[in-house]
Write an enzyme that holds these catalytic residues in place. Structure first.
Site, mmCIF file in Angstrom:
data_model
loop_
_atom_site.group_PDB
_atom_site.id
_atom_site.type_symbol
_atom_site.label_atom_id
_atom_site.label_comp_id
_atom_site.label_asym_id
_atom_site.label_seq_id
_atom_site.Cartn_x
_atom_site.Cartn_y
_atom_site.Cartn_z
ATOM 1 N N MET A 70 0.814 -1.227 0.111
ATOM 2 C CA MET A 70 0.018 -0.145 0.143
ATOM 3 C C MET A 70 0.906 1.417 0.025
ATOM 4 O O MET A 70 0.254 2.393 -0.004
ATOM 5 C CB MET A 70 -0.747 0.052 1.368
ATOM 6 C CG MET A 70 -2.121 -0.865 1.257
ATOM 7 S SD MET A 70 -3.219 -0.830 -0.175
ATOM 8 C CE MET A 70 -3.946 1.037 0.252
ATOM 9 N N ASP A 181 -3.223 -4.458 9.697
ATOM 10 C CA ASP A 181 -1.871 -4.863 9.181
ATOM 11 C C ASP A 181 -0.788 -4.710 10.294
ATOM 12 O O ASP A 181 0.303 -3.832 9.717
ATOM 13 C CB ASP A 181 -1.747 -3.985 7.878
ATOM 14 C CG ASP A 181 -0.625 -4.747 7.182
ATOM 15 O OD1 ASP A 181 -0.228 -5.920 7.096
ATOM 16 O OD2 ASP A 181 0.136 -4.059 6.099
#
Length: 185
Positions: A70, A181
Site C-alpha cells: 500500500m 496490518d
C-alpha cells in the site's frame, strides 16, 4: 569464446503457423503471456517510479526505509522544524483510484486523532504533484523481533514489550480504529 544463442523462429518450432490452427493457438497464447508479462513489468516500473520521489515541498527526502503493497516509506528531513520524519507515499498504481486515495487520507486523519506513547504520531497529509503523502514521526530502531533477538531478551521481557504494543493497539481500538496490518517493525 562466447556463443550467442539465437531464438528459433516459430516456423521452425511449430511448422507453418499460417495454415495450422494449433500454431495460431500457440502463437496467440504466447502473445497473451508476453502481454501479461509486459503489463506486469510496466506496473513494476511505475511502482519503481514511486520510489524515485525526490521532492515534496517542505521536506528533503533522505532514504527509502521500506515498501509494502500500500505504500513506500522514506526517511526525510522536515526543513521548517529541522527534524527527521517518515513519509509514506501512495504507489502510482493506486494514485488514480479514488477508493485507495480516500483510504490513504482516512488513515492519515485517523492517525492524527491518536495521542499515545506507543503510537507513531501523524504530522501531515497531502498531495504534491502526482504524489499523495502522509508524514509521521520517525522512530529510529530495529523491528521488535530483531531487537529482542539482538538483546537476547527473556520471554518475560519480550512480553513486557508486547504489552506496550498492545496498549497502543488498545488505545486505537478505543478510538474506533482497527489496525488490519500489524507488523513487528
Amino acid at each position: 569464446a562466447t556463443t550467442e544463442i539465437q531464438p528459433l523462429p516459430y516456423t521452425t518450432l511449430f511448422g507453418d503457423l499460417e495454415g495450422r490452427a494449433v500454431g495460431r493457438q500457440v502463437a496467440a497464447h504466447c502473445t497473451c503471456i508476453l502481454q501479461k508479462q509486459l503489463d506486469r513489468l510496466k506496473m513494476q516500473v511505475e511502482d519503481a517510479g514511486a520510489t524515485q520521489v525526490t521532492q515534496i515541498p517542505g521536506y528533503k527526502i533522505q532514504d527509502k526505509l521500506g515498501a509494502g503493497a500500500m505504500a513506500t516509506v522514506y526517511k526525510a528531513k522536515q526543513i521548517s522544524l529541522d527534524r527527521t520524519v517518515a513519509i509514506k507515499i501512495l504507489p502510482r498504481k493506486f494514485m488514480n483510484n479514488p477508493q485507495f486515495v480516500e483510504r490513504f487520507y482516512y488513515e492519515g486523519r485517523a492517525a492524527a486523532k491518536l495521542n499515545h506513547a506507543n503510537i507513531v504520531g501523524a504530522l501531515d497529509v497531502g498531495k504534491s504533484g502526482d504524489y499523495h503523502y502522509f508524514v509521521m514521526e520517525y522512530v529510529h530502531g530495529l523491528p521488535i523481533t530483531s531487537y529482542c533477538d539482538k538483546h537476547r531478551l527473556s520471554i518475560r521481557d519480550r512480553l513486557l514489550l508486547f504489552t506496550q504494543a498492545r496498549e497502543g493497539v488498545q488505545h486505537a481500538n478505543q478510538q474506533g480504529i482497527i489496525h488490519r496490518d500489524l507488523k513487528p517493525s
